[in-house]
Write an enzyme that holds these catalytic residues in place. Structure first.
Site, PDB file in Angstrom:
ATOM      1  CG  HIS A 193      -1.720  -0.921   1.469  1.00 33.13           C
ATOM      2  ND1 HIS A 193      -1.200  -2.744   1.903  1.00 33.13           N
ATOM      3  CD2 HIS A 193      -2.693  -1.886   1.328  1.00 33.13           C
ATOM      4  CE1 HIS A 193      -1.926  -2.980   1.531  1.00 33.13           C
ATOM      5  NE2 HIS A 193      -3.317  -3.510   1.579  1.00 33.13           N
ATOM      6  CG  HIS A 198     -11.839  -2.533   1.619  1.00 36.38           C
ATOM      7  ND1 HIS A 198     -11.990  -3.545   1.210  1.00 36.38           N
ATOM      8  CD2 HIS A 198     -11.182  -1.409   2.144  1.00 36.38           C
ATOM      9  CE1 HIS A 198     -10.598  -3.450   1.374  1.00 36.38           C
ATOM     10  NE2 HIS A 198      -9.857  -2.701   1.601  1.00 36.38           N
ATOM     11  CD  GLU A 211      -7.405  -5.353   0.562  1.00 35.45           C
ATOM     12  OE1 GLU A 211      -6.642  -5.140  -0.269  1.00 35.45           O
ATOM     13  OE2 GLU A 211      -7.572  -5.312   1.170  1.00 35.45           O
TER      14      GLU A 211
HETATM   15 FE   LIG Z   1      -4.793  -4.200   1.326  1.00 32.93          FE
END
Ligand SMILES: [Fe+3]
Ligand SMILES: [Fe+3]
Lengths: 284, 120, 284, 120
Positions: free
Chosen positions: A59, A194, A241
């Site tokens: 990230h 999410h 993901e």
């Molecule tokens: Fe992640």
């Protein structure tokens, strides 16, 4: 030969790590999540592997956007824990297992997976939070060497779910063809549903998450058939993901035994899930 | 309201695709640099100069200086990169969620605690 | 739709570029090589594509050994020419074609090719020498936008010849599925037989090279069946980079028409080859 | 004479595999840094210090300082990286070929001009 003894699917939300690092696991907002981890942690403590493989994504910490590998595999002896901008997590650096890494690279490249090989890599929460979910108190060292398997889930086009599942299956074959006897744990991380940006930020889809949680055990091929668009629609732009769970699942037998699973909303802006599978077919 | 420049067109869902990433590359590099304390100091000392050093467009620089989070996303920011700037400012992902949805942080957080938002 | 109009296979030995940059093309050691390029250059000057794709490898200039992508594809607007340590070659920077790059990435990832996407990349002689072989006097700009397709040929395990050929075939499909009308030239670079280190340094295998030159036209599948070990044995440890010719060839039709080919030893320590194919089936 | 640490075992043919690359990583990074003129200057001013800065092993440092090209390859050098040092020294790939084969540069070059060397 080496063999996968368990597979652990878990979200890797940074705030889970932060809650642990700051001693907030009994906080009312967090207690239920950590209580839900307890049975998995107890079982895992009894089933220590020789090596673990963590399937995760970076990230904006270990790698930049200059280059975006679809799949990366680490071959280093040690992986530094990244400082993500708020100080490094107080957890040990990660020792690798280069011998197994080299074997995996060779096997997977021979099977037509176009890996990017990482000889240096700093690992972020996507990697260390799952280790903490597994081992809350590592002390000076994680319980065993760990190999990172990086997946591009940030920049479209992500690998398809089908490709991830196929990579997992090839990973299982590669592990089984390793000449030494080793037990291996595989962690598939990320999710569950999410979305962080856009007017749909905060989107959570419990129906999809429950379907995913059930199917990852009993019918992963169903999940592997989902398109990128369907995944983003159903799980949110960051929920895609979840494809990383399919790499873990692919490395296991067709039939596995669920040890424990749990589902919790919200961990930060995310639906958090955990699912632990023993890589032996269910009894009876 | 931007829904992203991706080939996918899902309502309210920015897609960080190759074209977006190309547009945002310099700005995202700036955000990534903020992991480093020395860089955060330099940035805070003269934000405009730091933006110019990284080669941001005028629009991007304006968005960064004004903390216009939606504009940063529209101009090619990746949420994971943009978040580095938010963290530096002491802003949470719930704060950003409040901005992107127009709900404000408190209502956004309440919606998350109640189990998250739904489509439609 | 876009279509491949020609494929050019050529060695990318740095000294070929150096000979051109230093005006030594009439030097007795070099003249025969450049004379051998002339018919290809003349034909290419009459068959200008809208975009070119150069399949090549980096040689410690654009990327480090921190990470080694099996296949990388550039999506930048511009690629800087690297200074390899003896000053930058006096040739123009390379303009890219991001739109086609994005399309190729999406198509190839969807087909299960695990690309590493490069948004920034400096290109070295492996890339610029083939452009010079094609266009000796580019002036201020290369004749058209060019997209780099990077292949790991330096660190074992390299992708298999079969995987390279399959990537080329998928590349051909991806090009044909591009919505706009574009003509495309594809350059496959590297080789021919050579080895730089070890007691076998200086190894050249003309028999193998002639077989390769013949088969790349008429029977590329035969070449795609060669193992990594066989390639290194027959072509030398650096000659394995001939696998990049197979990516170019895979992007073309099964039947192509040879425009010109030539073979020359030595270009530095290397057997140099050139082969130019028109992507139309042979007449009659 | 080393034939490389690879899984392949081809006579006289070093294989630059993952294990070799891992052993040579710091040394290869040093070689790559020599693309830059300022780094070449710093290297030449104090080669040992430069080697230590890059974290070379004692053996690797010794090989670099002594320009023991074969040892550099044996200790994990990639020929493309080692060549950066050779270029800085004004050495050609034919010179290196002369070293690796034990023929010397002139004989190596003559063999190449005659069409290259053959197996067996
Ligand atoms: Fe992640
Ligand atoms: Fe080459």
């Amino acid at each position: 030969m080496a063999e996968v003894i368990w597979g652990l699917a878990t979200s890797h939300v940074p705030s889970i790590g932060a809650a642990m690092d700051r001693g907030k696991t009994d906080d009312p907002n967090w207690k239920a999540l950590f209580d839900g981890y307890a049975p998995a942690r107890a079982w895992l403590a009894e089933h220590q592997p020789d090596v673990a493989i963590v399937v995760y994504n970076d990230h904006a910490n270990g790698i930049d956007l200059d280059f975006i590998p679809t799949f990366g595999l680490g071959t280093a002896e040690r992986y530094e824990v990244a400082d993500e901008g708020f100080g490094r997590r107080p957890v040990p650096d990660v020792l690798g297992h280069p011998e197994l890494s080299f074997h995996l690279v060779e096997s997977l490249v021979d099977e037509g997976f176009d890996l990017t090989v990482f000889q240096e890599l700093a690992v972020d929460h996507g990697f260390t939070v799952p280790l903490s979910v597994w081992t809350p108190d590592p002390g000076d060292a994680w319980p065993c060497p760990v190999i990172p398997l990086l997946v591009n889930v940030i920049q479209y086009p992500q690998p398809t779910a089908a490709r991830c599942y196929a990579l997992g299956q090839a990973l299982g074959r590669a592990i089984r063809s390793y000449p030494d006897d080793l037990t291996v744990g595989v962690l598939g991380t990320g999710g569950m549903s999410h979305q962080l940006a856009g007017t749909r930020a905060g989107f959570i889809n419990p129906d999809f998450d429950h379907m995913w949680m059930e199917s990852i055990e009993t019918d992963p091929a169903r999940l592997a058939a989902l398109s990128r668009e369907e995944l983003i629609r159903q799980a949110g732009s960051e929920g895609i993901e979840l494809i990383m769970w399919l790499i873990m699942r692919g490395a296991m037998h067709d039939q596995v035994t669920k040890v424990h699973s749990d589902y919790f909303v919200p961990a930060s802006n995310t639906a958090a899930g955990i699912a632990l599978f023993d890589n032996t077919p269910p009894a009876g | 309201m931007s829904t992203g420049a991706g080939r996918l067109d899902l309502p309210g869902t920015p897609i960080f695709d190759g074209d977006t990433s190309r547009r945002g590359l310099r700005m995202n590099k700036l955000f990534m640099s903020l992991r480093d304390a020395a860089n955060r100091e330099r940035f805070l000392a003269d934000e405009a100069a730091y933006c110019q050093e990284f080669g941001l467009t005028a629009e991007q620089q304006q968005a960064v200086l004004a903390r216009d989070w939606q504009a940063m996303i529209d101009l090619g920011g990746s949420i994971f990169y943009v978040y580095k700037l938010a963290m530096m400012d002491g802003r949470s992902m719930q704060y950003l969620g409040g901005v992107f949805t127009g709900m404000g942080e408190d209502d956004f957080l309440a919606a998350m605690r109640a189990g998250g938002r739904r489509d439609g």
